[in-house]
Enzyme design. Sequence first.
Site, short mmCIF file in Angstrom:
data_model
loop_
_atom_site.label_atom_id
_atom_site.label_comp_id
_atom_site.label_asym_id
_atom_site.label_seq_id
_atom_site.Cartn_x
_atom_site.Cartn_y
_atom_site.Cartn_z
N ASP A 134 0.85 -1.18 0.00
CA ASP A 134 0.00 0.00 0.00
C ASP A 134 0.89 1.24 0.00
OD1 ASP A 134 0.95 0.16 2.57
OD2 ASP A 134 -0.95 -0.33 3.52
N ASP B 214 -8.05 -7.38 1.00
CA ASP B 214 -7.04 -7.57 2.05
C ASP B 214 -7.60 -7.09 3.37
OD1 ASP B 214 -5.36 -5.00 3.28
OD2 ASP B 214 -6.49 -4.54 1.46
N HIS C 230 -5.44 -21.10 11.38
CA HIS C 230 -6.81 -21.51 11.06
C HIS C 230 -7.59 -20.39 10.38
CE1 HIS C 230 -10.85 -23.16 11.40
NE2 HIS C 230 -11.20 -21.96 11.83
#
Length: 380
Positions: free
Chosen positions: A95, A269, A338
């Site tokens: 970014d 994102d 996870h």
Amino acid sequence: MTHAVTYEHIKTCKQTGARLGIVHTPHGSFETPAFMPVGTQATVKTMSPEELKAMNAGIILSNTYHLWLRPGNDVIKEAGGLHKFMNWDRPILTDSGGFQVFSLSEFRNIKEEGVHFRNHMNGDKLFLSPEKAMQIQNDLGSDIMMAFDECPPYPATHEYMKSSVERTSRWAERCLAAHERPQDQGLFGIIQGGEYEDLRRQSAEDLVALDFPGYAIGGLSVGEPKDVMNRALEFTTPFMPFDKPRYLMGVGSPDSLIDGAIRGIDMFDCVLPTRIARNGTLMTSEGRLNLKNAKFKRDFTPIDEKCTCYTCTNYTRAYVHHLLRADETFGIRLTSYHNLHFLLNLMEQVRQAIREDRLGDFREEFFEAYGFNKPNAKNF
């Protein structure tokens, strides 16, 4: 001019209009719609590059502002660029640093030449301009760079937003002029305009005229209601080129990923999966749960019976609960793994649903199982 980053359209979902595609970059290609794990300081928190590859992360994001402050873009350039520095050989997006300037620093002064502000860590005076943002990102060597823009707060008046959009368009031209490596780094423009349809259109038309290889939608997921964000996407994406990537910045909740894809977005994102993982919150096929809760002390089942990630394959809720309550770093690694796997796998399911022209049906099934359709359902 041949762009360093290109978009290949594969299929449009007949049920929803969502896009299936491939983004090609100098460090490889990835399928879209795609979620990009965030590696702010040249690392996705607690994860190794090898683990990210194991969960099939096609691209990650790093932060220009933070890497500029430490270790310094000069250090990373000397190391051979960000890919070599962090041992990641797949695509990287950086970014521009603009969001951090406007979100982290309380003492900022926006001028036409750039932004004067203070280092959020030690208070030192700093200055970031379109030219400086390009120099830093050229040194980092990311595959996809972002233009320096102003990210206005929500809500903002139409008058303020109009002035901000016009400044962002002028800064975009300066970014293009200052970009020194167009042959191997793609520079994306950022469409602003808040909740205002006329300003989103103005911003999109200004930037499309400059022929960036890709376009982002900024200034959303900054506190506005979900319906406001979805409406903004609906009236913005029609003004974005069909043959170039479309990136919605800072969005990572499961419902927003699906709803964004349905509205024509290719890339997303967010720090969400690793941030909530550090607090013990897990995303599962049946909704979210907080493993710090005492009820999991003797729960010897996987976090998610339907999940095939490393954590769910090898460890129980009781074990991860123990690690989190004991403040063991391994617990945060397991929850982070996870959650990242969950979102990356969700996007694979979204892509498969597009292939099968059933993304609308998939959305309903997923929302029902996750609990989004329940009255007063909580979201992240």
